[in-house]
Design an enzyme around this catalytic site. Structure first.
Site, short mmCIF file in Angstrom:
data_model
loop_
_atom_site.label_atom_id
_atom_site.label_comp_id
_atom_site.label_asym_id
_atom_site.label_seq_id
_atom_site.Cartn_x
_atom_site.Cartn_y
_atom_site.Cartn_z
N ASN A 39 0.85 -1.19 0.00
CA ASN A 39 0.00 0.00 0.00
C ASN A 39 0.89 1.24 0.00
OD1 ASN A 39 -1.94 1.92 0.28
ND2 ASN A 39 -2.86 1.07 2.15
N ASN B 278 -0.17 4.32 -1.00
CA ASN B 278 -0.94 5.57 -0.91
C ASN B 278 -2.25 5.29 -0.18
OD1 ASN B 278 -2.40 7.88 -1.27
ND2 ASN B 278 -2.23 7.91 -3.51
N GLY C 113 -5.86 -2.34 0.81
CA GLY C 113 -5.38 -1.08 0.21
C GLY C 113 -4.16 -1.14 -0.69
N ASP D 60 -1.77 -1.02 -3.89
CA ASP D 60 -1.93 -0.17 -5.08
C ASP D 60 -0.64 -0.09 -5.91
OD1 ASP D 60 -0.27 1.63 -3.67
OD2 ASP D 60 -2.01 2.53 -2.68
N HIS E 5 -16.52 -13.47 -18.77
CA HIS E 5 -17.69 -12.88 -18.12
C HIS E 5 -17.37 -11.44 -17.74
CE1 HIS E 5 -15.12 -15.01 -15.19
NE2 HIS E 5 -15.20 -13.87 -14.51
N ASP F 136 -8.37 -15.08 -18.61
CA ASP F 136 -9.10 -15.76 -17.55
C ASP F 136 -10.12 -16.75 -18.14
OD1 ASP F 136 -9.64 -15.87 -14.66
OD2 ASP F 136 -11.60 -15.06 -15.18
N GLU G 102 -5.55 -19.24 -19.32
CA GLU G 102 -5.72 -19.95 -18.06
C GLU G 102 -6.54 -21.21 -18.32
OE1 GLU G 102 -7.76 -20.14 -13.74
OE2 GLU G 102 -8.73 -19.22 -15.43
N HIS H 299 -2.97 -17.36 -6.93
CA HIS H 299 -4.05 -16.83 -6.10
C HIS H 299 -5.24 -17.78 -6.02
CE1 HIS H 299 -5.20 -16.13 -10.17
NE2 HIS H 299 -6.39 -15.69 -9.81
N ASP H 300 -5.20 -18.88 -6.77
CA ASP H 300 -6.29 -19.86 -6.75
C ASP H 300 -5.93 -21.13 -5.99
OD1 ASP H 300 -8.06 -18.32 -8.24
OD2 ASP H 300 -7.47 -19.19 -10.16
N ARG I 49 -4.08 -15.24 -0.21
CA ARG I 49 -3.99 -13.85 -0.70
C ARG I 49 -3.63 -12.89 0.43
NH1 ARG I 49 -9.41 -14.19 -4.66
NH2 ARG I 49 -8.62 -15.94 -5.87
C1 ARE Z 1 -15.23 -17.21 -4.84
C2 ARE Z 1 -14.76 -17.67 -3.48
C3 ARE Z 1 -14.34 -19.12 -3.50
C4 ARE Z 1 -15.47 -19.98 -3.98
C5 ARE Z 1 -15.99 -19.44 -5.32
C6 ARE Z 1 -17.23 -20.22 -5.74
O1 ARE Z 1 -13.66 -16.86 -3.08
O2 ARE Z 1 -13.93 -19.55 -2.23
O3 ARE Z 1 -15.05 -21.31 -4.18
O4 ARE Z 1 -16.28 -18.04 -5.22
O5 ARE Z 1 -18.14 -19.46 -6.43
C7 ARE Z 1 -12.62 -15.14 -8.95
C8 ARE Z 1 -12.03 -14.91 -7.57
C9 ARE Z 1 -12.42 -16.03 -6.63
C10 ARE Z 1 -13.93 -16.20 -6.62
C11 ARE Z 1 -14.41 -16.45 -8.05
C12 ARE Z 1 -15.94 -16.54 -8.13
O6 ARE Z 1 -10.63 -14.84 -7.67
O7 ARE Z 1 -11.99 -15.71 -5.33
O8 ARE Z 1 -14.20 -17.36 -5.81
O9 ARE Z 1 -14.01 -15.34 -8.87
O10 ARE Z 1 -16.49 -15.40 -7.64
C13 ARE Z 1 -11.81 -23.23 -12.41
C14 ARE Z 1 -11.78 -22.44 -13.70
C15 ARE Z 1 -10.71 -21.36 -13.63
C16 ARE Z 1 -10.92 -20.47 -12.42
C17 ARE Z 1 -10.93 -21.35 -11.18
C18 ARE Z 1 -11.22 -20.53 -9.94
O11 ARE Z 1 -11.54 -23.33 -14.80
O12 ARE Z 1 -10.81 -20.59 -14.81
O13 ARE Z 1 -11.95 -22.36 -11.30
N1 ARE Z 1 -9.88 -19.42 -12.29
C19 ARE Z 1 -10.08 -18.02 -12.70
C20 ARE Z 1 -9.27 -17.05 -11.82
C21 ARE Z 1 -9.95 -16.92 -10.48
C22 ARE Z 1 -11.27 -16.19 -10.68
C23 ARE Z 1 -12.03 -16.72 -11.83
C24 ARE Z 1 -11.49 -17.61 -12.73
C25 ARE Z 1 -13.34 -16.10 -12.13
O14 ARE Z 1 -7.96 -17.43 -11.76
O15 ARE Z 1 -9.21 -16.24 -9.52
O16 ARE Z 1 -12.05 -16.32 -9.48
O17 ARE Z 1 -13.05 -14.88 -12.80
C26 ARE Z 1 -9.79 -27.86 -10.99
C27 ARE Z 1 -10.61 -27.64 -12.26
C28 ARE Z 1 -10.42 -26.26 -12.82
C29 ARE Z 1 -10.70 -25.26 -11.75
C30 ARE Z 1 -9.69 -25.48 -10.62
C31 ARE Z 1 -9.82 -24.49 -9.50
O18 ARE Z 1 -8.50 -28.27 -11.26
O19 ARE Z 1 -10.27 -28.60 -13.21
O20 ARE Z 1 -11.27 -26.05 -13.94
O21 ARE Z 1 -10.59 -23.94 -12.28
O22 ARE Z 1 -9.84 -26.78 -10.09
O23 ARE Z 1 -11.05 -24.57 -8.88
CA CA Z 2 -3.80 2.34 -1.19
#
Ligand code: ARE
Ligand code: CA
Length: 590
Positions: A147, A149, A172, A174, A247, A328, A357, A423-424, A472
């Protein structure tokens, strides 16, 4: 000979153009079933006295996974076209395998029998930007890096690192914070940053875009972003942004318009709405990412949507000089969209890196017309299973990792985005049960493996955390609380990789030992003048290994790259004692 296990198709990882004049040919056979294979090949139009003129080239067993052997050779056909078949022998028989099946004798009266690589057209060669194979990435989740700022902090921002991350809290982070720490990243030695989304959005992760042409005000403005890019470029660090095109967010103007005006909205075909009126509860009646109502899926087949998103792709490259796009949920967007996306962004900057991804088999996107690479989670899972979780043995690991390698062409593997976490996923600290030796060894593997490795922010100083949102956490800047030893370890590995091309993408990789008793692996990479031998002792005992050396190739010196010790080779092998969970990199020179 188990004929049913033999597989070749004149496409994808089995037959491809490695460069403008070289074809790579691979054939798969049942493991330990075949003694030798020759490629029989010729120009389709080269006939003499009614007989098709062919040549023979022996193929080498390149490696194996748990069920199959992979045989490989490369050919540079004079007229860039080729028909071919395979001569396979075991102790009992020799057969010819062609596109039309198996024959006891080579059919030379008709080239229609053979596999066909019709023509090596330059434009079809898979070509990723050259800089990627020499890049070490660093992934930043901007809300949590630094952070710089407090004035731009969103309402309700918590004190830095004061509590655990949740799906909704803010700390925060940035751009100013990132700029302040670019010297830190330069010192670490990384050469690319991948940022998770930075565009205007409601959540802390910003995957729910509100405006694709605006920076989220919590991170700064466009001027500050420009400065971040130019300051990074000055330090030899490239910048990759996250494109969330599958999306939009709920508050994206077009979706809001549909919510408001229903069927009358001019944006009604921008999404996949199954019926009106729109409902978000209990289940959305429109397509979304997973079942998340606040992430409506965009209709990328709609020409207006397509043009809108393509302009997003072009805009940030053109105006801000970014170097890469991470896409994504890339596999849920149509292929036609990605083909145009590639053309459009590469027309602005030829060497932009396009990273999809995709967690699954991605060959369909890696044929040269869509992505340069995918986030290689197949690499991640094999590597974690062995080095961090002790879930699989040495032998199983080398089979699993070779399975990943042989799923793709070599030029694809050279730029694969090889990560240990993101981050996932859970942090490597947690996955390895906080065992620092295992973590250091795993990093040594990652940074000596072909591809383009990525370090998730904070992994280099020992940041911990379980799955999203635990992974995170705020970056720790108090040096007392950073694991300095780990930092220096990563820094040294990055530098070593940079200074020794064989540790990166140079040379041919082979796994020469995998022993389940001692749980060690040895892999080598070799080019025409050097051999690199990597040893990983993944056991709680120290072990001594004998490394065989082909003296006929002229190797006379070997150097321990990690400890910087040189030795002279006197016999066709040398002995090495490696401590528990230790590793060695030996460079053999002539
Ligand atoms: C939020 C909550 C989670 C909850 C989820 C359920 O934080 O705890 O499980 O909602 O609805 C972004 C945010 C997440 C957020 C999500 C939905 O970063 O925090 O989760 O939005 O609001 C699959 C997809 C892959 C996707 C992962 C997450 O194929 O594309 O799921 N990754 C991207 C990004 C994420 C992002 C999104 C997509 C949405 O990198 O950060 O999430 O924009 C297996 C399967 C995969 C699967 C993987 C992980 O291996 O084969 O297909 O990936 O597990 O689950
Ligand atoms: Ca800040």
């Amino acid at each position: 000979m188990l004929k049913e296990a033999i597989y070749h198709r004149p496409k994808n990882e089995f037959a491809y153009a490695y460069n403008e004049n070289t074809l790579h040919i691979t054939i798969r056979t049942k493991k330990n079933d075949i003694d030798s294979i020759n490629l029989i090949f010729g120009d389709p139009y080269n006939w003499k006295d009614g007989s098709w003129q062919v040549r023979k080239k022996s193929m080498a067993k390149k490696g194996s996974d748990s069920l199959f052997d992979y045989w490989f050779t490369e050919v540079s056909p004079e007229f860039r076209r080729m028909r071919y078949g395979f001569e396979l022998s075991d102790s009992k028989e020799t057969v010819y395998y062609t596109e039309k099946g198996y024959y006891e004798e080579l059919p030379l009266d008709d080239t229609a029998y053979y596999f066909c690589f019709p023509f090596l057209n330059k434009i079809d060669v898979f070509q990723a930007p050259k800089w990627v194979k020499d890049t070490v990435w660093y992934q930043i989740f901007p809300e949590r890096f630094a952070n710089g700022n407090v004035k731009n902090d969103p309402e309700g921002t918590l004190a830095w690192g004061s509590t655990e991350p949740t799906p909704i809290n803010f700390f925060g982070g940035d751009f100013e914070g990132i700029i302040e720490h670019l010297d830190y990243l330069e010192d670490l030695g990384i050469s690319g940053i991948y940022f998770t989304p930075i565009f205007k959005a409601a959540s802390n992760h910003k995957y729910d875009t509100i405006d694709y042409f605006e920076i989220d005000p919590q991170f700064g403005d466009k001027e500050t972003f420009k400065k971040l890019v130019s300051e990074s470029h000055k330090r030899g660090i490239r910048i990759m942004l996250d494109a969330v095109f599958n999306h939009s967010g709920y508050y994206f103007e077009a979706f809001q318009d549909v919510l408001k005006n229903g069927e009358k909205s001019k944006y009604k075909d921008w999404f996949h709405i199954r019926e009106f009126p729109i409902q978000t509860e209990p289940m959305p009646n429109y397509d979304t990412f997973a079942f998340t109502p606040f992430m409506p899926k965009l209709n990328t087949e709609n020409p207006e949507v397509k043009e809108y998103l393509l302009e997003v792709g072009r805009y940030w490259v053109r105006e801000f000089d970014i170097d890469g796009w991470r896409l994504d949920v890339a596999n849920e967007v149509d292929h036609a969209f990605w083909r145009d996306f590639r053309k459009e962004v590469k027309a602005i900057k030829e060497d932009v890196y396009i990273l999809g991804e995709i967690w699954h088999d991605s060959m369909a996107w890696l044929q040269g017309d869509q992505f340069d690479a995918v986030m290689n989670y197949q690499f991640t899972s094999a590597t974690l299973n062995f080095f961090a979780k002790d879930k699989i043995s040495a032998k199983q690991f080398t089979e699993d990792i070779q399975h990943v390698i042989y799923s793709y062409p070599k030029n694809v593997n050279e730029v694969a985005f090889n990560l240990l976490g993101s981050h996932d996923t859970e942090r490597i600290q947690n996955t390895a049960n906080f065992d620092q030796n295992k973590i250091k060894q795993m990093l040594a593997f990652q940074l000596s493996f072909p591809g383009s490795p990525c370090i998730y922010y904070g992994d280099e100083i020992g940041l911990t955390g379980s799955n999203d949102p635990g992974c995170r956490k705020c970056m720790v800047w108090d040096e007392e609380q950073q694991d300095k030893e780990l930092y220096n370890h990563v820094k040294k590995l990055v530098a070593l990789r940079k200074n020794n091309p064989l540790l990166a993408n140079d040379g041919e990789l082979s796994f020469i030992e995998a022993n389940d008793q001692t749980n060690h692996i040895i892999y080598t990479k070799e080019n025409d003048h050097e051999l690199l031998v990597c040893i990983m002792n993944h056991s709680k005992e120290a072990n001594t290994y004998t490394v065989p050396v082909d003296l006929e190739k002229g190797y006379r010196q070997y150097k321990d790259l990690w400890n910087d010790e040189s030795h002279t080779l006197e016999s066709p092998s040398f002995e090495v004692n490696v401590e528990p969970y230790g590793f060695r990199f030996y460079q053999l020179t002539k």
